[in-house]
Write a protein that holds these residues in place. Sequence first.
Motif, short mmCIF file in Angstrom:
data_model
loop_
_atom_site.label_atom_id
_atom_site.label_comp_id
_atom_site.label_asym_id
_atom_site.label_seq_id
_atom_site.Cartn_x
_atom_site.Cartn_y
_atom_site.Cartn_z
N LEU A 32 13.79 5.96 59.20
CA LEU A 32 13.60 5.03 58.56
C LEU A 32 14.54 3.78 59.01
CD1 LEU A 32 13.27 6.81 55.07
CD2 LEU A 32 11.32 5.74 56.55
N ILE A 33 15.53 3.91 59.78
CA ILE A 33 16.71 3.02 60.19
C ILE A 33 16.22 2.43 61.63
CG2 ILE A 33 18.34 3.87 58.61
CD1 ILE A 33 19.87 5.11 61.04
N THR A 34 15.11 2.94 62.28
CA THR A 34 14.89 2.48 63.50
C THR A 34 14.46 1.14 63.36
OG1 THR A 34 12.94 3.37 64.03
CG2 THR A 34 14.75 4.79 64.56
N LEU A 35 14.32 0.61 64.66
CA LEU A 35 13.89 -0.89 64.77
C LEU A 35 12.44 -0.90 64.10
CD1 LEU A 35 14.68 -3.62 65.86
CD2 LEU A 35 13.63 -2.96 68.08
N ARG A 36 11.48 -0.20 64.19
CA ARG A 36 10.30 -0.47 63.94
C ARG A 36 10.07 -0.65 62.52
NH1 ARG A 36 7.46 5.69 64.20
NH2 ARG A 36 8.77 6.80 62.57
N ASN A 37 11.11 -0.29 61.68
CA ASN A 37 11.07 -0.56 60.29
C ASN A 37 11.52 -1.73 59.91
OD1 ASN A 37 10.15 2.22 59.35
ND2 ASN A 37 11.70 2.59 60.37
#
Length: 374
Positions: A32-37
């Motif tokens: 949930l904290i990766t770039l895609r979010n």
Amino acid sequence: MLNGRDPRIDFFRGLALIFIFWDHVPHNPLGLITLRNFGFSDAAEVFVFLAGFASVLAYGKVMQREGYWMACLKILRRTWVLYVVHIFLLAMLMGIVFFANSHVETRDLVAEMGLTHFVTHPQQALTDELLLRFKPNLMDPLPLYIVLLAGLSVVLPLMVRATWAVVGVSLVVYLMAPWMGWNLRAIADGVWYFNPVTWQLLFVLGGAAAIYSQRPRAPETRPLLRQPLFVAALVYVLVAGVITLSWLWPEVHDAVMPATVINWLYPISKTDLSPVRLLHFLALAYVTAKLLPGSTWTQNWPAQQTCRMGRYSLEVFCLGVLLAPLADMVNALAGDAFSMQIFTALVGAGLMALLAAWLEFNKRLAQPKQASPA
């Protein structure tokens, strides 16, 4: 001149590898904290752009020092290494997935990983594997890198001498590919998930950025908020982040977003590298480069570990691919408990960092020691 090594490049390559691993583990809370979010692009764009940056930087130096044909030979040799790694990695991945699937009764990991083709048509799957047409989940970035790097052996001289001409041709091909249906053949949906005909533009832009970064230029003295390009890029990144976060609440998204914007914005194709994805990554990269102009911030211990992972990106990427289904298996056996998901995500990232540390230690051992003066 193409020289020097920017530790920021290694840092963001390492960070992208961590994000790719976390994104590949289903239901992983740290995903949930990766770039895609937080925007339209994700770690895949970072990986491809920096692959182009690092490749042009490295082989451009070889071409300046030893000539084009030696640079071409070394590029093709590296491409062959990547191809062999792809074959062995896929074999190891299938073994791990079949092992994990035998221990998980609640889900079909073989189907989830896209390995049904191998089970139903093993002989054809082996042929497709050799032709880069059989790419189960997690494996897509490596074949893309193989094709893009092979293409660099042809365009490298033009890239160095006529950078913007290459970028212009690359842009034209990128714009025509979705309209003309240009892609490479694969099993299942029939085309590559990462269309190399469109993703080549990001690789080329990475190479152009490498060349541009080595050229002297006058420093910008105006404050960032008085630089129109920075402000425009920052606004786009923030707006994209708000829209992406609104996807968590579909009712709010549908109520707030005008229908005309929805019709224009969607679908955001990852296969053809949708323009809004491409622009988001470029804007994000520009804002990041402006906010972090130096490399002193990479000297702390966590950043150094991440930089080391970026220096051994191929090996670390392969380990992440193999760890993802194992982490998924452990999580499933634990009932997808939140604490176990966090544990496997952190352990996996730690193992990737340990592999990079081990590889660097071995590299230092292999270096000949200088004789002490008499």
